[in-house]
Each structure stands twice: as structure tokens, then as C-alpha cells.
Design an enzyme around this catalytic site. Sequence first.
Site, PDB file in Angstrom:
ATOM      1  N   HIS A   1      16.900   1.073 -36.204  1.00 34.02           N
ATOM      2  CA  HIS A   1      15.517   0.580 -36.635  1.00 34.02           C
ATOM      3  C   HIS A   1      15.066   1.765 -37.552  1.00 34.02           C
ATOM      4  O   HIS A   1      15.844   2.864 -36.442  1.00 34.02           O
ATOM      5  CB  HIS A   1      14.500   0.502 -35.849  1.00 34.02           C
TER       6      HIS A   1
ATOM      7  N   LYS B   1      10.973   5.036 -22.859  1.00 33.87           N
ATOM      8  CA  LYS B   1      11.594   6.670 -22.761  1.00 33.87           C
ATOM      9  C   LYS B   1      12.529   7.181 -21.295  1.00 33.87           C
ATOM     10  O   LYS B   1      13.167   7.847 -21.138  1.00 33.87           O
ATOM     11  CB  LYS B   1       9.998   7.656 -22.372  1.00 33.87           C
TER      12      LYS B   1
ATOM     13  N   TYR C   1       8.652   9.523 -29.840  1.00 34.97           N
ATOM     14  CA  TYR C   1       9.225   8.119 -30.260  1.00 34.97           C
ATOM     15  C   TYR C   1      10.958   8.284 -30.757  1.00 34.97           C
ATOM     16  O   TYR C   1      11.311   7.707 -29.924  1.00 34.97           O
ATOM     17  CB  TYR C   1       8.728   6.996 -31.460  1.00 34.97           C
TER      18      TYR C   1
HETATM   19  P1  FAD Z   1      18.328   3.387 -12.286  1.00 28.63           P
HETATM   20  O1  FAD Z   1      19.267   2.763 -13.442  1.00 28.63           O
HETATM   21  O2  FAD Z   1      17.213   2.702 -11.152  1.00 28.63           O
HETATM   22  O3  FAD Z   1      19.716   3.266 -11.457  1.00 28.63           O
HETATM   23  C1  FAD Z   1      20.200   4.022 -10.633  1.00 28.63           C
HETATM   24  C2  FAD Z   1      21.218   3.033  -9.560  1.00 28.63           C
HETATM   25  O4  FAD Z   1      21.336   3.828  -8.357  1.00 28.63           O
HETATM   26  C3  FAD Z   1      20.855   2.209  -9.431  1.00 28.63           C
HETATM   27  O5  FAD Z   1      21.941   1.191  -9.679  1.00 28.63           O
HETATM   28  C4  FAD Z   1      20.752   1.819  -8.278  1.00 28.63           C
HETATM   29  O6  FAD Z   1      21.321   0.687  -7.981  1.00 28.63           O
HETATM   30  C5  FAD Z   1      21.427   3.196  -7.198  1.00 28.63           C
HETATM   31  N1  FAD Z   1      20.805   3.238  -5.725  1.00 28.63           N
HETATM   32  C6  FAD Z   1      19.829   3.497  -5.854  1.00 28.63           C
HETATM   33  N2  FAD Z   1      20.050   4.262  -4.119  1.00 28.63           N
HETATM   34  C7  FAD Z   1      21.062   3.982  -3.915  1.00 28.63           C
HETATM   35  C8  FAD Z   1      21.736   4.726  -2.741  1.00 28.63           C
HETATM   36  N3  FAD Z   1      20.496   4.755  -1.589  1.00 28.63           N
HETATM   37  N4  FAD Z   1      22.360   4.544  -2.808  1.00 28.63           N
HETATM   38  C9  FAD Z   1      23.479   4.812  -3.415  1.00 28.63           C
HETATM   39  N5  FAD Z   1      23.592   4.044  -4.430  1.00 28.63           N
HETATM   40  C10 FAD Z   1      21.686   3.497  -5.070  1.00 28.63           C
HETATM   41  N6  FAD Z   1      13.493   2.692 -20.385  1.00 28.63           N
HETATM   42  C11 FAD Z   1      13.966   3.386 -21.694  1.00 28.63           C
HETATM   43  O7  FAD Z   1      14.665   4.162 -22.452  1.00 28.63           O
HETATM   44  N7  FAD Z   1      14.154   2.456 -23.249  1.00 28.63           N
HETATM   45  C12 FAD Z   1      13.543   1.589 -23.177  1.00 28.63           C
HETATM   46  O8  FAD Z   1      13.630   0.690 -24.118  1.00 28.63           O
HETATM   47  C13 FAD Z   1      13.050   0.862 -21.962  1.00 28.63           C
HETATM   48  N8  FAD Z   1      12.571  -0.578 -21.647  1.00 28.63           N
HETATM   49  C14 FAD Z   1      12.080  -0.727 -19.560  1.00 28.63           C
HETATM   50  C15 FAD Z   1      12.210  -2.473 -19.782  1.00 28.63           C
HETATM   51  C16 FAD Z   1      11.807  -2.321 -18.869  1.00 28.63           C
HETATM   52  C17 FAD Z   1      11.603  -3.845 -18.527  1.00 28.63           C
HETATM   53  C18 FAD Z   1      12.197  -1.532 -17.647  1.00 28.63           C
HETATM   54  C19 FAD Z   1      12.225  -2.094 -15.959  1.00 28.63           C
HETATM   55  C20 FAD Z   1      12.785  -0.236 -17.709  1.00 28.63           C
HETATM   56  C21 FAD Z   1      12.848  -0.165 -18.524  1.00 28.63           C
HETATM   57  N9  FAD Z   1      13.334   1.249 -18.883  1.00 28.63           N
HETATM   58  C22 FAD Z   1      13.031   1.688 -20.603  1.00 28.63           C
HETATM   59  C23 FAD Z   1      13.091   1.782 -18.293  1.00 28.63           C
HETATM   60  C24 FAD Z   1      14.348   2.630 -17.858  1.00 28.63           C
HETATM   61  O9  FAD Z   1      15.312   1.223 -17.465  1.00 28.63           O
HETATM   62  C25 FAD Z   1      15.036   2.602 -16.791  1.00 28.63           C
HETATM   63  O10 FAD Z   1      14.397   4.396 -16.779  1.00 28.63           O
HETATM   64  C26 FAD Z   1      17.057   3.488 -16.432  1.00 28.63           C
HETATM   65  O11 FAD Z   1      17.234   2.502 -15.858  1.00 28.63           O
HETATM   66  C27 FAD Z   1      17.063   4.921 -15.073  1.00 28.63           C
HETATM   67  O12 FAD Z   1      18.003   4.975 -15.030  1.00 28.63           O
HETATM   68  P2  FAD Z   1      18.549   5.717 -14.091  1.00 28.63           P
HETATM   69  O13 FAD Z   1      19.929   5.922 -13.838  1.00 28.63           O
HETATM   70  O14 FAD Z   1      17.420   6.780 -13.664  1.00 28.63           O
HETATM   71  O15 FAD Z   1      18.219   5.179 -12.708  1.00 28.63           O
HETATM   72  C1  DHB Z   2      11.678  -2.770 -24.595  1.00 28.19           C
HETATM   73  C2  DHB Z   2      11.253  -2.247 -23.951  1.00 28.19           C
HETATM   74  C3  DHB Z   2      10.558  -0.847 -24.151  1.00 28.19           C
HETATM   75  O1  DHB Z   2       9.767  -0.812 -23.159  1.00 28.19           O
HETATM   76  C4  DHB Z   2      10.274  -0.979 -25.213  1.00 28.19           C
HETATM   77  O2  DHB Z   2       8.755   0.287 -25.564  1.00 28.19           O
HETATM   78  C5  DHB Z   2      10.614  -1.459 -26.438  1.00 28.19           C
HETATM   79  C6  DHB Z   2      11.531  -2.311 -26.026  1.00 28.19           C
HETATM   80  C7  DHB Z   2      13.205  -4.213 -24.970  1.00 28.19           C
HETATM   81  O3  DHB Z   2      13.455  -4.060 -23.868  1.00 28.19           O
HETATM   82  O4  DHB Z   2      13.744  -3.982 -26.196  1.00 28.19           O
END
Ligand code: FAD
Ligand code: DHB
Length: 403
Positions: free
Chosen positions: A72, A297, A385
Site C-alpha cells: 500500500h 508498530k 507510519y
Molecule cells: P511475541 O509475538 O509475543 O512472541 C513471544 C514468544 O515467546 C511467543 O511465541 C511465546 O509463546 C514465547 N514465550 C513466552 N513465554 C515463554 C517462556 N516462558 N518460554 C519460552 N517461550 C515463551 N504489530 C505491528 O507491527 N503491526 C500491526 O499491524 C499489528 N497489529 C496487531 C493487531 C493485534 C490484534 C495484536 C494483538 C497485535 C498487533 N501487533 C501489530 C503487535 C504484534 O503482534 C506484537 O508486537 C508482536 O507479536 C511482538 O513480537 P515478539 O516476538 O516480541 O513477541
Molecule cells: C492491522 C492491525 C493494526 O493494528 C493496524 O493499525 C492496521 C492493521 C491488521 O491487523 O490488519
Amino acid sequence: MKTQVGIIGAGPAGLILAQLLHLQGIDSVILERKSRNNIEGTVKAGILEQTTIDILREMGVGDRMDREGHFHNGNYFQFNGQRRHIDLKKYSGGKQVVVYPQHEVIIDLVNAHYENGKDIIFDVEDVTLHDIDTNQPKIRYRKNGLDEELVCDFIAGCDGYHGPSRLAIPDNIRKEHVHFYQYGWLGILSDSAPAADELIYASHDQGFALLSTRTPILQRHYLQVDPFDDIANWSDDRIWSELTARTKTNDGWQVPDGPINSKGIFQMRSFVCETMQFGRLFIAGDAAHTVPPTGAKGLNLAATDVKVMSRGITEFYQNGSTDLLDRYSEICLRRVWKAERFSYFMTRLLHTNPKFDSFERGVQLAELDYYTSSEAGLSTIAENYVGLPIQWEKAEDLKAVIK
Ligand code: FAD
Ligand code: DHB
């Protein structure tokens, strides 16, 4: 068992780090609490910013994203029944975002990991961190009922907000900043047609709505709701009637509807942990900071944290220097705070605060009008963004640049 970098968590942060290290010839072992099916099937983020697109391509894991992702050049902000286009590409010097779901990124990264001949230790329990202030930190865990120990040079805490890594940093040097919002998001996946060619962020008196997408036949939409509301109170009819009311435009456009095949409510919080390092432990992604989803983010911050971490670890193994590693937290937090600011700003700009009086709502609508019609407003939204660059310079040198 021994490795150079013990990684806790196979989310985006842990998996991207493992791949970046592998490309530098550095060995790592990933420990994950959940199963492979679970991490590859959980619906989370949708939007990858330019910085993350670049990291995935540089790592050789961007092919499917390039083929199947929806790139996009902009998005829409909507209020008072009017839709305003934000030309992200124009106002950010040519950058883009891609709609490519997080679980697809995870699938690509797990495949790349196995293609590298590496394994992921899934379904581990009782993970604990030891001796992190020595040159030989250890991770202890249980697998199949047996106690195991992984001896490492470094530990990467990539275990999300609820993992044990952050808490291994002693209380007296760990400062946590947290902010709660009175908003929750209800997210749905629906079998329906795309609402538009780009995402729509809509501010309405009844609350915020976001129309996003996954494929031409599967859409991802969100509604602002009370964070403590029960999903049982939200029938499919009620969800569509709210989405329609909050996103319809003055010219009679309405969001295409269809069967809803998943729905759930989540709360949002802003959180920053200062510091992101202690001894040989470095924490990244949601383990160190969380943002409300409005700015898209979270995953993107996780990717840039581990880019900084992998460079620091690489420098250590290549020439023994700890210069970058010593500044890991400082380099990451400078960017993290700016993404926190943007996510907080977007959340306050777009959500309807039930406590606002008519004056405060008037100011909010004026802000929306300003940011979507002035060149300065459009530039500030666009450059944040699509993702700000990592600033590698020392803070002192940065001041000199600004002078
Ligand atoms: P996580 O994805 O939480 O991964 C951590 C991993 O560690 C998991 O697999 C977990 O099982 C594992 N773990 C936890 N505890 C332990 C333990 N004790 N031992 C071993 N393993 C463990 N971000 C964006 O950038 N763009 C978006 O559009 C966006 N939209 C979102 C929409 C929704 C609905 C949600 C919920 C989140 C969104 N996010 C978005 C945020 C994004 O999903 C998270 O910030 C991202 O998953 C972070 O990645 P991470 O690897 O730090 O943590
Ligand atoms: C999506 C999630 C977000 O938090 C956002 O700002 C834009 C898109 C998504 O899940 O598609």
C-alpha cells in the site's frame, strides 16, 4: 547443551534474530513454550512497515511477502463522514507498507530456520535464566518431563510481555513505564469483499473503527469497544451494524459485510522497560515494550530491536568489541519512545473518549482536519507510519548533528 546465543521465544523477534545471526555464522538455539501449530496459526498483526520489509528482504525471507503481500502506498483517515487520503509514499520519500499477516511471517521464518538445518525446541516449560551477569549465562527449562540446561555466551529475551526474561533484570535497575487506555478493540475476520484499496482508520462519535484486509475474500476489521466488555454481547448483526454506522460516508458508501468466522476483544496498553539489557541478557520486542495497535508498530519494533542486537553480537564475535552491545538499550529506546509517542498520538487522535465534552471532541475533529490537510501534518503521519530509521550514533554525536 551449549550455544552462542540462547533465544527465548519463537515470535517475530526470536525468529528474525536467529536468521540474522545465522547469516553471520553465529549459532543460536530457540526455546518456545508453545507448539509449532500454535505459533503458526495465531492471528495478530497485519501491517509491516518499510523498515521491516527491508529487514525480511535482506535476510532472504521476503519472497512470499513480495509475491502475496498487498503493498500500500497510503491509507485513509475518515471523520465527519468524509474520507481523506494520506499518501504515505509521497510524504515519506517513497516508502510503503505491506499487509502481510504476522502468522505468515512466522511460517516463512520457521521454514527458513529449518532450511538452515536448525531446530526449534517447542513445548518447553518452566524456563528460568541464571548467571546473566557472568560470561556464561544459562537457561534452564523442562522438556518432556526432563530438566535441561542451555549454556550460552548471550541470552536474547524475545518472550513477549508475559515471559520471564524482563523480570530477570534486577528490580533496582529496571524502570517500567506503563499507561492503560479505557479503549479495547474487538477484532473480526470475515468472509467479505475488501472495503477499499487501502486501510481505513475511522473516527466516529460512536467510536473508532479500522477496516483492514487479509486476502480478496477475507477481511480483518476492528471496532473500539469497552476493554472489559464480553464478546458474548456482540452478535454478528451488532458488529456489522456498528461497523457500518462508524464507517459509512456522506456519499452513501457502506462497508461490504459477510459471515464472521472469528471474533475477540483485547485490551491495549503502552509499556516501556528501561533498561533493555543487563549483563549478558538483552531483551527485545514485546518483552521490552508494548504499544496500542493503532499505529501498527508492535511487530515492527520487535524487528528493529533484533537488528540492533544482531549487529552488536556480530561485532563482538568479529572483533571483540562491545561498543554496540553496550549501547543496545540506548539505541533501541531512542526509536522505541518515538514509536510509543506515535502509537499514543494515533490512539488519542482516533478513539472516541466517552468522557470528552463537546469542546474536546471539537478539538479532536480539528486535529483530524489539520493532520489530513496540511503538508506538515501529512508528513508527520507518513514518516512515522512507514517507520523511522534506526539512529546508530552516540547520543552526544546526535546533539552535534542537530546543532
Ligand atoms: P511475541 O509475538 O509475543 O512472541 C513471544 C514468544 O515467546 C511467543 O511465541 C511465546 O509463546 C514465547 N514465550 C513466552 N513465554 C515463554 C517462556 N516462558 N518460554 C519460552 N517461550 C515463551 N504489530 C505491528 O507491527 N503491526 C500491526 O499491524 C499489528 N497489529 C496487531 C493487531 C493485534 C490484534 C495484536 C494483538 C497485535 C498487533 N501487533 C501489530 C503487535 C504484534 O503482534 C506484537 O508486537 C508482536 O507479536 C511482538 O513480537 P515478539 O516476538 O516480541 O513477541
Ligand atoms: C492491522 C492491525 C493494526 O493494528 C493496524 O493499525 C492496521 C492493521 C491488521 O491487523 O490488519
